[in-house]
Write an enzyme that holds these catalytic residues in place. Structure first.
Site, PDB file in Angstrom:
ATOM      1  N   HIS A  44       6.356   4.998  -4.083  1.00 15.47           N
ATOM      2  CA  HIS A  44       6.726   4.526  -2.697  1.00 15.47           C
ATOM      3  C   HIS A  44       7.656   3.597  -2.689  1.00 15.47           C
ATOM      4  CE1 HIS A  44       2.285   5.407  -1.134  1.00 15.47           C
ATOM      5  NE2 HIS A  44       2.896   6.489  -1.321  1.00 15.47           N
ATOM      6  N   LEU A 137     -12.895  -2.298  -6.384  1.00 18.38           N
ATOM      7  CA  LEU A 137     -13.685  -3.146  -5.714  1.00 18.38           C
ATOM      8  C   LEU A 137     -15.074  -2.790  -5.045  1.00 18.38           C
ATOM      9  CD1 LEU A 137     -11.512  -6.060  -4.145  1.00 18.38           C
ATOM     10  CD2 LEU A 137     -13.041  -6.422  -6.115  1.00 18.38           C
TER      11      LEU A 137
END
Length: 167
Positions: A44, A137
């Protein structure tokens, strides 16, 4: 911000791993480089780079980038941040795809699994026979595509996995 233990572990893997390795990041910061990683693609773009919308030249940049800043190559006043905006094609997709096709192991670290094309990398890697591992997570939107999912902070999971890989 400073590189965390996950960045440091990936840089250590980059230094120690004799075979093929490619770290692909969606982040536009330079934390991987500051940790020492070299086999890296910023799909990106990078905040510390400017891109000329006229000639396509990219150049290192750390100063403010107001509209109308001239390009150091062509002189046109069309420099912009060298980051991929929504609707634009991410960088080096051909190299990323080639690496996914050759991978023995594909690891996804800390992502929602919902933003394409990166969210589809696991499917490509798995199709070509790579073992697939998710470190996150919480389970991502694409967790069901992975053979293995380890849940917890990257700062703990990545160093653990690197230790396993390096034996």
């Amino acid at each position: 911000m400073r590189p965390n233990p996950a960045h440091e572990a990936l840089a250590a893997l980059d230094r120690a791993w004799g075979g093929g390795l490619l770290i692909v990041t969606q982040n536009v910061d330079d934390l991987h480089e500051r940790a020492g990683a070299r086999r890296l693609i910023h799909m990106h773009g990078e905040l510390r780079s400017a891109l000329c919308a006229a000639c396509g030249r990219a150049e290192p940049w750390s100063d403010p980038l107001p509209p109308g800043t001239p390009c150091g190559g062509c002189g046109e006043p069309r420099l912009r941040p060298d980051i991929v905006f929504f609707g634009e094609m991410p960088y080096q997709m051909e190299a990323i795809d080639a690496s996914l096709r050759q991978a023995d192991l594909f690891v996804s670290i800390g992502t929602s699994g919902a933003v394409y094309p990166a969210a589809g990398f696991v499917q490509t890697a798995r199709h070509y026979g790579a073992r697939t591992v998710e470190l996150n997570l919480e389970p991502s939107a694409g967790s069901f595509y992975f053979e293995e999912s380890r849940i917890g902070p990257a700062s703990m999971l990545v160093p653990d996995l690197v230790r396993e890989l390096l034996g």
